[in-house]
Structures are given as C-alpha cells and as structure tokens.
Design an enzyme around this catalytic site. Structure first.
Site, short mmCIF file in Angstrom:
data_model
loop_
_atom_site.label_atom_id
_atom_site.label_comp_id
_atom_site.label_asym_id
_atom_site.label_seq_id
_atom_site.Cartn_x
_atom_site.Cartn_y
_atom_site.Cartn_z
N GLU A 1 -11.77 6.53 4.05
CA GLU A 1 -13.00 5.99 3.45
C GLU A 1 -14.17 6.09 4.43
O GLU A 1 -15.28 6.44 4.05
CB GLU A 1 -12.75 4.54 3.03
CG GLU A 1 -13.88 3.88 2.28
CD GLU A 1 -13.44 2.55 1.68
OE1 GLU A 1 -12.25 2.17 1.83
OE2 GLU A 1 -14.28 1.90 1.05
N ASP B 1 -3.40 11.73 -2.10
CA ASP B 1 -3.58 13.20 -2.15
C ASP B 1 -3.98 13.61 -3.57
O ASP B 1 -3.33 13.23 -4.54
CB ASP B 1 -2.26 13.89 -1.77
CG ASP B 1 -1.80 13.53 -0.36
OD1 ASP B 1 -2.67 13.32 0.49
OD2 ASP B 1 -0.59 13.47 -0.12
N GLU C 1 -9.27 4.62 6.90
CA GLU C 1 -9.71 5.73 7.78
C GLU C 1 -10.40 6.82 6.96
O GLU C 1 -11.47 7.31 7.32
CB GLU C 1 -8.50 6.33 8.53
CG GLU C 1 -8.01 5.49 9.70
CD GLU C 1 -6.97 4.43 9.30
OE1 GLU C 1 -6.68 4.28 8.09
OE2 GLU C 1 -6.46 3.74 10.21
N LYS D 1 -4.46 21.28 -8.22
CA LYS D 1 -3.97 22.24 -9.22
C LYS D 1 -3.27 21.49 -10.34
O LYS D 1 -2.43 20.62 -10.09
CB LYS D 1 -2.99 23.22 -8.58
CG LYS D 1 -3.66 24.14 -7.58
CD LYS D 1 -2.73 25.23 -7.12
CE LYS D 1 -3.49 26.16 -6.19
NZ LYS D 1 -2.80 26.41 -4.94
N ASP E 1 -12.19 9.37 -2.95
CA ASP E 1 -13.43 10.16 -2.88
C ASP E 1 -13.48 11.18 -4.00
O ASP E 1 -14.52 11.76 -4.27
CB ASP E 1 -13.45 10.95 -1.56
CG ASP E 1 -12.23 11.87 -1.48
OD1 ASP E 1 -11.10 11.33 -1.42
OD2 ASP E 1 -12.39 13.10 -1.51
N GLU F 1 0.87 -1.18 0.00
CA GLU F 1 0.00 0.00 0.00
C GLU F 1 0.90 1.22 0.00
O GLU F 1 1.81 1.33 0.82
CB GLU F 1 -0.92 0.04 1.22
CG GLU F 1 -1.87 1.26 1.14
CD GLU F 1 -2.78 1.45 2.36
OE1 GLU F 1 -3.73 2.25 2.24
OE2 GLU F 1 -2.54 0.82 3.40
N1 SAH Z 1 -4.55 5.44 2.84
C1 SAH Z 1 -4.94 6.21 4.03
C2 SAH Z 1 -4.36 7.64 4.02
C3 SAH Z 1 -4.77 8.49 2.85
S1 SAH Z 1 -4.02 10.13 2.86
C4 SAH Z 1 -6.45 6.20 4.13
O1 SAH Z 1 -7.12 5.94 3.13
O2 SAH Z 1 -6.98 6.46 5.22
C5 SAH Z 1 -2.69 9.85 1.68
C6 SAH Z 1 -1.38 9.45 2.35
O3 SAH Z 1 -0.41 9.25 1.33
C7 SAH Z 1 -0.81 10.52 3.29
O4 SAH Z 1 -0.60 9.96 4.56
C8 SAH Z 1 0.49 10.94 2.61
O5 SAH Z 1 1.51 11.28 3.55
C9 SAH Z 1 0.86 9.71 1.79
N2 SAH Z 1 1.68 10.01 0.61
C10 SAH Z 1 1.45 10.97 -0.30
N3 SAH Z 1 2.39 10.98 -1.25
C11 SAH Z 1 3.25 9.95 -0.94
C12 SAH Z 1 4.42 9.44 -1.56
N4 SAH Z 1 4.92 9.99 -2.68
N5 SAH Z 1 5.05 8.39 -1.00
C13 SAH Z 1 4.54 7.84 0.16
N6 SAH Z 1 3.43 8.29 0.78
C14 SAH Z 1 2.79 9.33 0.24
#
Ligand code: SAH
Length: 208
Positions: free
Chosen positions: A190, A113, A188, A117, A149, A39
C-alpha cells in the site's frame, strides 16, 4: 510477491518456530482466544504486526505461502515481542484443516496477487470457490476486508462476493480520501502504490 532467495532462510525460520503453527492440533491451545482475525498473504507482516500492537486483546493469525517472505514477518514479531500473532506457512486453501466453523471473525486480504489472465481467475483469493472455502471457518456476520491497487481484481471481487453470499457494507475506490481511512493501517504494498499516486480500492463484505 517475488523474493530473492534469502540466506539461511531455514535456520532463521527455525529460530522462530514457536511462532509457526504447522499442525491442526496446535490450534487447540488457542480455543479460548477465538474467534481470531486472520490475514491471508501477509507478506513481510507490517500490517498484521501493527494490528496486533494496536489490539492486544485480540488474537491474529497470518497466512503466507512463500517462506522467503514470511521470514521477515516472523523476525519482526520475535524482535518486537508481539505475543498475539501466530503464522501459518501454507496455501490458504488448507485453512479448513486448521480452523473450524466460526473460529474466525475477520479475514483481511491485502494486495492479493491479481492474476490478470482470465484463465488464471481461479487462483485469485476472491474467486468464489476461495470465498466459499473461507465460509467454512468465518463466522456468520463476520467480514472479508480487502484492499488492492488493482482495478480489475477489485471489479472481479465485487462480482464474486454476491456469488458466495457476501454483502458489501462499505466500499471506496479511493480509500485514503474516504470516510473509511480513519485508523487505516498501511501495508508494504500500500505504501509503494500510494507513493506512486495509485488510489487504493477497499471493500468490506459481510458473510451472510
Ligand atoms: N499483504 C502484503 C503482501 C501482498 S503480496 C502487503 O500488502 O504488503 C500478496 C501475498 O500473498 C504474497 O506474499 C503471496 O505469496 C501471498 N499469497 C498468494 N496466494 C496465496 C495463497 N493461496 N495462500 C497464502 N498466501 C498467498
């Protein structure tokens, strides 16, 4: 995910150091357990912990950039004595240093994330260059499975997948009311979004 600076974060991570992979050479001890499922962006680790408990014969690795978030996932695995999850505290772009061709069978991207933009599109975890990076260690016929989402990130992903030679095998714009919901493990994010009534978008794509 933004997190408040956690107290004693360094000490708490150090107490879980046996769960962290920090050097590529450490992967050698898992050679007979590969291919693994990973993941990317595991956040607090709810999804990967549940996956690991339900699939004790599989090996999982969870990748998370932000240590303050990851510490919650580490402590969860430690407290629950889950033996088949290990963590990498780094940017996903560095994964080819750790995993070789064919080492991974499934990549889960949960609520990545969205980087709304357009000048930031190269940071999205489903930008074609990220997908091409994943192909360096994802098995042929392996999968990228994404949940989000965010409509814009979802539409973007559907455009990027064929550019990196992935083919969509399953798709839903409302996962919880679809045929793909059986066995779904909620993350979390979701839980938060679905409590607010936001439909969860889902795609499963095969690495050609
Ligand atoms: N999968 C979790 C968190 C989602 S938030 C859930 O669904 O509840 C997205 C997460 O990805 C954040 O914690 C962020 O720090 C991480 N993330 C973003 N870009 C990343 C990257 N390039 N490498 C590793 N983690 C990353």
């Amino acid at each position: 995910m933004r997190a408040r600076k956690k107290k004693n974060c360094d000490a708490r991570v150090a107490a879980c150091s046996d769960l962290l992979i920090t050097e590529p050479s450490e992967l050698a001890q898992y050679k007979d357990k590969l291919p693994a499922e990973i993941e990317i962006g595991c956040g607090k680790g709810g999804f990967i912990c549940e996956m690991a408990k339900q699939n004790p014969d599989k090996t999982f690795f969870a990748v998370e950039l932000i240590t303050d978030v990851l510490v919650t996932a580490l402590e969860r695995v430690k407290n629950e004595n889950i033996e088949n999850v290990k963590f990498l505290n780094l940017n996903a772009l560095r994964l080819p240093e750790f995993f070789a061709e064919g080492d991974v069978s499934v990549i889960y991207l949960n609520f990545s994330d969205p980087w709304p933009k357009s000048r930031h599109e190269k940071r999205r975890l489903t930008y074609r260059e990220f997908l091409r990076t994943y192909k360096k260690f994802l098995k042929k016929d392996g999968y990228v499975i994404m949940k989000t989402d965010n409509d814009a990130l979802f539409d973007f992903t559907l455009e990027e997948l064929p550019e990196a030679d992935f083919s969509v095998e399953a798709i839903s714009r409302d996962l919880h009311n679809s045929e793909y919901c059986a066995g779904n493990i909620m993350t979390e994010y979701e839980k938060n979004f679905s409590e607010k009534g936001v439909p969860i978008k889902y795609v499963k794509a095969k690495n050609n």
